[in-house]
Design an enzyme around this catalytic site. Structure first.
Site, PDB file in Angstrom:
ATOM      1  N   LYS A 168      -3.021   9.560   6.126  1.00 47.61           N
ATOM      2  CA  LYS A 168      -1.964   8.978   5.290  1.00 47.61           C
ATOM      3  C   LYS A 168      -2.114   7.452   5.216  1.00 47.61           C
ATOM      4  O   LYS A 168      -2.084   6.856   4.141  1.00 47.61           O
ATOM      5  CB  LYS A 168      -0.587   9.368   5.848  1.00 47.61           C
ATOM      6  CG  LYS A 168       0.579   8.686   5.180  1.00 47.61           C
ATOM      7  CD  LYS A 168       0.709   9.045   3.704  1.00 47.61           C
ATOM      8  CE  LYS A 168       1.656   8.118   2.996  1.00 47.61           C
ATOM      9  NZ  LYS A 168       1.760   8.357   1.573  1.00 47.61           N
ATOM     10  N   CYS A 197       5.604   0.850   0.640  1.00 48.44           N
ATOM     11  CA  CYS A 197       4.634   1.372   1.612  1.00 48.44           C
ATOM     12  C   CYS A 197       3.272   0.679   1.696  1.00 48.44           C
ATOM     13  O   CYS A 197       2.755   0.549   2.805  1.00 48.44           O
ATOM     14  CB  CYS A 197       4.436   2.854   1.375  1.00 48.44           C
ATOM     15  SG  CYS A 197       5.945   3.764   1.745  1.00 48.44           S
ATOM     16  N   GLY A 224      12.755  12.157   1.547  1.00 47.61           N
ATOM     17  CA  GLY A 224      13.512  13.323   2.011  1.00 47.61           C
ATOM     18  C   GLY A 224      14.242  14.030   0.878  1.00 47.61           C
ATOM     19  O   GLY A 224      14.165  15.269   0.755  1.00 47.61           O
ATOM     20  N   THR A 265       8.289  -2.283   8.746  1.00 46.51           N
ATOM     21  CA  THR A 265       7.526  -3.206   9.583  1.00 46.51           C
ATOM     22  C   THR A 265       8.480  -3.872  10.576  1.00 46.51           C
ATOM     23  O   THR A 265       9.602  -4.237  10.221  1.00 46.51           O
ATOM     24  CB  THR A 265       6.872  -4.294   8.681  1.00 46.51           C
ATOM     25  OG1 THR A 265       6.082  -3.630   7.690  1.00 46.51           O
ATOM     26  CG2 THR A 265       5.991  -5.221   9.487  1.00 46.51           C
ATOM     27  N   GLY A 313      16.317   9.909   1.841  1.00 47.32           N
ATOM     28  CA  GLY A 313      15.858   8.778   1.041  1.00 47.32           C
ATOM     29  C   GLY A 313      14.962   9.194  -0.106  1.00 47.32           C
ATOM     30  O   GLY A 313      15.048  10.315  -0.613  1.00 47.32           O
TER      31      GLY A 313
HETATM   32  P1  NAD Z   1      14.442   5.540   2.798  1.00 43.37           P
HETATM   33  O1  NAD Z   1      14.821   4.293   3.468  1.00 43.37           O
HETATM   34  O2  NAD Z   1      14.684   5.698   1.337  1.00 43.37           O
HETATM   35  O3  NAD Z   1      15.155   6.776   3.518  1.00 43.37           O
HETATM   36  C1  NAD Z   1      15.227   6.932   4.894  1.00 43.37           C
HETATM   37  C2  NAD Z   1      16.606   7.518   5.228  1.00 43.37           C
HETATM   38  O4  NAD Z   1      16.622   7.881   6.615  1.00 43.37           O
HETATM   39  C3  NAD Z   1      17.767   6.548   5.031  1.00 43.37           C
HETATM   40  O5  NAD Z   1      18.692   7.097   4.108  1.00 43.37           O
HETATM   41  C4  NAD Z   1      18.381   6.407   6.439  1.00 43.37           C
HETATM   42  O6  NAD Z   1      19.801   6.281   6.429  1.00 43.37           O
HETATM   43  C5  NAD Z   1      17.954   7.690   7.094  1.00 43.37           C
HETATM   44  N1  NAD Z   1      17.957   7.652   8.549  1.00 43.37           N
HETATM   45  C6  NAD Z   1      17.392   6.738   9.385  1.00 43.37           C
HETATM   46  N2  NAD Z   1      17.580   7.084  10.668  1.00 43.37           N
HETATM   47  C7  NAD Z   1      18.285   8.252  10.662  1.00 43.37           C
HETATM   48  C8  NAD Z   1      18.794   9.119  11.677  1.00 43.37           C
HETATM   49  N3  NAD Z   1      18.573   8.877  12.971  1.00 43.37           N
HETATM   50  N4  NAD Z   1      19.483  10.213  11.301  1.00 43.37           N
HETATM   51  C9  NAD Z   1      19.699  10.500   9.998  1.00 43.37           C
HETATM   52  N5  NAD Z   1      19.243   9.717   8.993  1.00 43.37           N
HETATM   53  C10 NAD Z   1      18.540   8.614   9.322  1.00 43.37           C
HETATM   54  O7  NAD Z   1      12.880   5.756   3.107  1.00 43.37           O
HETATM   55  P2  NAD Z   1      11.801   6.555   2.216  1.00 43.37           P
HETATM   56  O8  NAD Z   1      11.293   5.711   1.123  1.00 43.37           O
HETATM   57  O9  NAD Z   1      12.347   7.906   1.919  1.00 43.37           O
HETATM   58  O10 NAD Z   1      10.618   6.670   3.270  1.00 43.37           O
HETATM   59  C11 NAD Z   1      10.714   7.495   4.384  1.00 43.37           C
HETATM   60  C12 NAD Z   1       9.346   7.609   5.011  1.00 43.37           C
HETATM   61  O11 NAD Z   1       8.434   8.216   4.075  1.00 43.37           O
HETATM   62  C13 NAD Z   1       8.712   6.281   5.397  1.00 43.37           C
HETATM   63  O12 NAD Z   1       8.000   6.451   6.590  1.00 43.37           O
HETATM   64  C14 NAD Z   1       7.752   5.998   4.264  1.00 43.37           C
HETATM   65  O13 NAD Z   1       6.653   5.234   4.696  1.00 43.37           O
HETATM   66  C15 NAD Z   1       7.297   7.370   3.873  1.00 43.37           C
HETATM   67  N6  NAD Z   1       6.868   7.526   2.469  1.00 43.37           N
HETATM   68  C16 NAD Z   1       7.593   6.946   1.463  1.00 43.37           C
HETATM   69  C17 NAD Z   1       7.204   7.159   0.140  1.00 43.37           C
HETATM   70  C18 NAD Z   1       7.974   6.546  -1.000  1.00 43.37           C
HETATM   71  O14 NAD Z   1       7.536   6.678  -2.137  1.00 43.37           O
HETATM   72  N7  NAD Z   1       9.098   5.904  -0.792  1.00 43.37           N
HETATM   73  C19 NAD Z   1       6.119   7.993  -0.149  1.00 43.37           C
HETATM   74  C20 NAD Z   1       5.426   8.567   0.905  1.00 43.37           C
HETATM   75  C21 NAD Z   1       5.820   8.335   2.213  1.00 43.37           C
HETATM   76  C1  UGA Z   2       2.084   4.876  -3.317  1.00 49.27           C
HETATM   77  C2  UGA Z   2       0.980   5.942  -3.368  1.00 49.27           C
HETATM   78  O1  UGA Z   2       0.468   6.018  -4.704  1.00 49.27           O
HETATM   79  C3  UGA Z   2       1.523   7.304  -2.949  1.00 49.27           C
HETATM   80  O2  UGA Z   2       0.456   8.257  -2.905  1.00 49.27           O
HETATM   81  C4  UGA Z   2       2.165   7.186  -1.562  1.00 49.27           C
HETATM   82  O3  UGA Z   2       2.730   8.423  -1.179  1.00 49.27           O
HETATM   83  C5  UGA Z   2       3.239   6.123  -1.594  1.00 49.27           C
HETATM   84  O4  UGA Z   2       2.653   4.859  -2.020  1.00 49.27           O
HETATM   85  C6  UGA Z   2       3.863   5.855  -0.255  1.00 49.27           C
HETATM   86  O5  UGA Z   2       3.296   6.184   0.768  1.00 49.27           O
HETATM   87  O6  UGA Z   2       4.932   5.269  -0.322  1.00 49.27           O
HETATM   88  P1  UGA Z   2       4.097   4.171  -4.909  1.00 49.27           P
HETATM   89  O7  UGA Z   2       4.104   2.947  -4.058  1.00 49.27           O
HETATM   90  O8  UGA Z   2       5.362   4.878  -5.125  1.00 49.27           O
HETATM   91  O9  UGA Z   2       3.071   5.237  -4.291  1.00 49.27           O
HETATM   92  O10 UGA Z   2       3.512   3.814  -6.356  1.00 49.27           O
HETATM   93  P2  UGA Z   2       2.037   3.499  -6.903  1.00 49.27           P
HETATM   94  O11 UGA Z   2       1.914   4.143  -8.218  1.00 49.27           O
HETATM   95  O12 UGA Z   2       0.994   3.773  -5.913  1.00 49.27           O
HETATM   96  O13 UGA Z   2       2.113   1.928  -7.177  1.00 49.27           O
HETATM   97  C7  UGA Z   2       2.172   1.001  -6.106  1.00 49.27           C
HETATM   98  C8  UGA Z   2       2.051  -0.405  -6.652  1.00 49.27           C
HETATM   99  O14 UGA Z   2       0.742  -0.646  -7.147  1.00 49.27           O
HETATM  100  C9  UGA Z   2       2.997  -0.696  -7.820  1.00 49.27           C
HETATM  101  O15 UGA Z   2       3.512  -1.992  -7.702  1.00 49.27           O
HETATM  102  C10 UGA Z   2       2.105  -0.579  -9.030  1.00 49.27           C
HETATM  103  O16 UGA Z   2       2.559  -1.300 -10.129  1.00 49.27           O
HETATM  104  C11 UGA Z   2       0.804  -1.129  -8.476  1.00 49.27           C
HETATM  105  N1  UGA Z   2      -0.382  -0.671  -9.212  1.00 49.27           N
HETATM  106  C12 UGA Z   2      -0.703   0.641  -9.254  1.00 49.27           C
HETATM  107  C13 UGA Z   2      -1.193  -1.610  -9.837  1.00 49.27           C
HETATM  108  O17 UGA Z   2      -0.929  -2.813  -9.794  1.00 49.27           O
HETATM  109  N2  UGA Z   2      -2.304  -1.166 -10.499  1.00 49.27           N
HETATM  110  C14 UGA Z   2      -2.649   0.139 -10.559  1.00 49.27           C
HETATM  111  O18 UGA Z   2      -3.690   0.463 -11.183  1.00 49.27           O
HETATM  112  C15 UGA Z   2      -1.821   1.069  -9.915  1.00 49.27           C
END
Ligand code: NAD
Ligand code: UGA
Length: 469
Positions: free
Chosen positions: A217, A273, A12, A89, A9
Site C-alpha cells: 500500500k 495520503c 470506511g 503524520t 470517514g
Molecule cells: P477520515 O479522517 O475521513 O476518517 C477516519 C474516521 O475514524 C473519523 O471519522 C474518526 O472520527 C474515526 N475514528 C478515529 N478513531 C476512532 C475510534 N477509536 N473509534 C471510532 N472512530 C474513530 O480518514 P479516511 O480518509 O477515511 O482514511 C482512513 C484511513 O484510510 C487512513 O489510514 C488513510 O491513509 C487510508 N486511506 C484513505 C484513502 C482516501 O481516499 N481518503 C484511500 C485509501 C486509504
Molecule cells: C490516491 C491513490 O490514487 C489511491 O489509489 C489511494 O487509495 C489513495 O491515494 C489513498 O491512499 O488515499 P487520491 O489521493 O484520492 O487517491 O486521488 P488521486 O487521483 O490519486 O490524486 C492525488 C493527487 O494527484 C491529486 O491532487 C491530483 O490532482 C494529482 N494528480 C493525479 C496529478 O497532479 N496528476 C495526475 O496525473 C494524477
C-alpha cells in the site's frame, strides 16, 4: 455474518456501503466516535461528496447497512472488524513530520480487546506502517480478559481514489488481502475473500503475507506520487526550453511500459495520503538505516513542494514582480475534481504564497465551503487531520474572500488561476470574464484544462503549466 467498521470517514463509509450493497446476506455496521458524522451518514446530506455514493447508501441503508455511535455494542457482536481510522503524520515527538501517528489505531485496538467475548478477524483497512499488525496483535492479546478469544489480523489496504470511489470499489483493479502464513491466518483470508467474491472475480483478489500487503500500500502510493513528481519536474524543463509537457506526456505514455495514465502535470499533488504515506515510508527507511532509499523517496515530496512554489513565483514574476494589493481569482480549492476534500490541497500552499506577497484572493470552488477554506488557510502543516486543531483566523485571512460562482470571483481581478480541474471551468464564458477583469488580464492554468489558444485570442495573457508562452 456481522461486519463492523470502526471509522466512518472517506474510506470506511464508502467501502462498507459497497460491501453492504453487494452482500445483502451480511449485516454491516459502521461506527464512529464522531456523532455528527454518524448523524450525517444517517441523513439525506451524506458527510462526504462522492459521485454515485448516495444511490449505494440509499439502497442498503436500514436494510443491512447501519451507521452508529454505539461502538462497544457492535464491535462486541462483530465477526469481522475493519479498522479504518485516520493515521495522520505525527506532529510532535519522535518522528514528528514524518512518522505515522497510530494513536487512533491503537485506541481502536484497545477498545476491540476490551469488549470482545468472541473470536474476531481484525482487518487493517487504514494505511499503516509495515509491521503494524505485529504491534496491534500484542495490544489485542494483552488487553483482552478472555484467553479463549482469538484475534486473527489481516491487512486489506484500500486503493480507492476520491472522486471515483464508487467506480473503484465496484470494479477494482485488485483487492489485496494479507494474512499470516499459518493455518488460522489462511482460513481468515478465505473468510474475507468470500465477502469480496460476492462481486469481484476471484483472480482479482490477491493474497500475500501480512508485511507484503502492508508495504504494498505504501509503495503503490509512493510510486503514483513519484510519477506525478516526475512529470512535474519535466514541466519545469518544458517551460525553460519551449517543449510542451502535454505533448511529452503523450509521446512517452504510448510506450506500453510507461502507460498513459497519471501523467498530467499539475500545480502539485494533494490529498490526504500521498505526502503522508511517502513521509511514512521515508521514516521507516531511516529507522532501518536505509539513508539513500529514504532520500530517494523524500525527493518526491521535495519536487512537489518545489512545483507549488514555482507556480506562485511564476505568477508573481508574470504580474510585473508585484502582486501587492492585486486581486487574484482562485478557481478550485479541492485537491482534485469531484470531491469537496481539501486535505493537503496544493491550493492551500498557493494561496498562502500569494497572501505572503500581499495579494487579495477571491476563491471559488463548487464543493468546498467558505468555513473549510478559512479553516484550511489558518492551519499549520500536518494539522488538518488532528481533531484538536482549531481554525483560528489569522490576520492575513482578511485578504481572502469566497464566492458562490466563478464570475463574481473574477470581477476586477488582475489574474485568475485554475488550481482544481473541475469540468465547469472549461465551459465558463471567458469573454464575459475577460471584460470584467483588470487589464492586462492574466490566466495561470495549473491543470492545463483550458483552451489556451482561444483565451489568447480573447486578449488574455496565458501562462500554462509546462508550456511555452
Ligand atoms: P477520515 O479522517 O475521513 O476518517 C477516519 C474516521 O475514524 C473519523 O471519522 C474518526 O472520527 C474515526 N475514528 C478515529 N478513531 C476512532 C475510534 N477509536 N473509534 C471510532 N472512530 C474513530 O480518514 P479516511 O480518509 O477515511 O482514511 C482512513 C484511513 O484510510 C487512513 O489510514 C488513510 O491513509 C487510508 N486511506 C484513505 C484513502 C482516501 O481516499 N481518503 C484511500 C485509501 C486509504
Ligand atoms: C490516491 C491513490 O490514487 C489511491 O489509489 C489511494 O487509495 C489513495 O491515494 C489513498 O491512499 O488515499 P487520491 O489521493 O484520492 O487517491 O486521488 P488521486 O487521483 O490519486 O490524486 C492525488 C493527487 O494527484 C491529486 O491532487 C491530483 O490532482 C494529482 N494528480 C493525479 C496529478 O497532479 N496528476 C495526475 O496525473 C494524477
Amino acid at each position: 455474518m456481522k461486519i463492523v467498521c470502526i471509522g466512518a470517514g472517506y474510506v470506511g463509509g464508502p467501502t462498507m456501503a459497497m460491501i453492504a450493497y453487494k452482500c445483502p446476506d451480511i449485516q454491516v455496521v459502521v461506527v464512529d466516535i464522531n456523532a455528527a458524522r454518524i448523524a450525517a451518514w444517517n441523513s439525506d446530506e451524506l458527510p462526504i461528496y462522492e459521485p454515485g455514493l448516495d444511490d449505494v447508501v440509499k439502497a442498503a441503508r436500514d436494510r443491512n447497512l447501519f451507521f452508529s455511535t454505539d461502538t462497544h455494542k457492535h464491535v462486541a457482536e462483530g465477526d469481522i472488524i475493519f479498522v479504518s481510522v485516520n493515521t495522520p503524520t505525527k506532529t510532535r515527538g519522535v518522528g514528528a513530520g514524518k512518522a505515522a501517528d497510530l494513536t487512533y489505531w491503537e485506541g481502536a485496538a484497545r477498545m476491540i480487546a476490551s469488549v470482545s467475548t468472541s473470536s474476531k478477524i481484525v482487518v487493517e483497512k487504514s494505511t499503516v506502517p509495515v509491521k503494524t499488525a505485529e504491534a496491534i496483535e500484542k495490544v489485542l492479546r494483552r488487553n483482552c480478559a478472555d484467553p479463549n478469544v482469538h484475534f486473527e489480523i489481516l491487512s486489506n489496504p484500500e486503493f480507492l481514489a476520491e472522486g471515483t470511489a464508487i467506480e473503484d470499489l465496484e470494479k477494482p483493479d485488485r483487492v489485496l488481502i494479507g494474512g499470516k502464513e499459518t493455518e488460522s491466518g489462511q482460513q481468515a483470508i478465505q473468510v474475507l475473500k468470500s465477502v469480496y467474491e460476492h462481486w469481484i472475480p476471484a483472480e482479482r483478489i490477491l493474497c500475500a503475507n501480512l508485511w507484503s500487503a502492508e508495504l504494498s500500500k505504501l509503495t503503490a502510493n509512493a510510486m503514483l506520487a513519484q510519477r506525478i513528481s516526475s512529470i512535474n519536474s519535466i514541466s519545469a524543463l518544458c517551460e525553460a526550453t519551449g517543449a510542451d509537457v502535454q505533448q511529452v506526456a503523450r509521446c512517452i505514455g504510448t510506450d506500453s511500459r510507461i502507460g498513459p495514465k497519471f501523467l498530467n502535470a499539475s500545480v502539485g499533488f494533494g490529498g490526504s495520503c500521498f505526502q503522508k504515506d511517502i513521509l511514512n515510508l521515508v521514516y521507516i527507511c531511516e529507522t532501518v538505516g536505509l539513508k539513500q532509499v529514504a532520500e530517494y523517496w523524500h525527493s518526491v515530496v521535495h519536487i512537489n513542494d518545489y512545483q507549488k512554489q514555482r507556480f506562485v513565483e511564476r505568477m508573481i514574476e508574470a504580474m510585473f514582480n508585484t502582486i501587492s494589493g492585486k486581486k487574484i481569482a482562485v478557481l478550485g480549492f479541492a485537491f482534485k475534481k469531484d470531491t469537496g476534500d481539501t486535505r493537503e490541497t496544493p491550493a492551500i500552499d498557493v494561496c498562502k504564497g500569494l497572501m505572503a506577497d500581499n495579494a487579495r484572493i477571491n476563491i471559488y470552488d463548487p464543493k468546498v465551503t467558505e468555513a473549510q477554506i478559512h479553516n484550511d488557510l489558518s492551519l499549520d502543516k500536518f494539522m488538518w487531520d488532528h481533531p484538536s486543531a482549531s481554525g483560528t483566523k489569522s490576520p492575513r485571512q482578511n485578504s481572502v474572500t469566497c464566492f458562490k460562482d466563478a464570475y463574481s470571483a473574477c470581477q476586477d481581478a488582475h489574474g485568475l488561476c485554475v488550481l482544481t480541474e473541475w469540468d465547469e471551468f472549461k465551459t465558463l464564458d471567458y469573454e464575459r470574464i475577460y471584460a470584467s477583469m483588470t487589464k492586462p488580464a492574466f490566466v495561470f492554468d495549473g491543470r492545463n484544462i483550458l483552451d489556451h489558444t482561444r483565451l489568447r485570442s480573447l486578449g488574455f495573457v496565458v501562462y500554462a503549466l509546462g508550456k511555452p508562452l
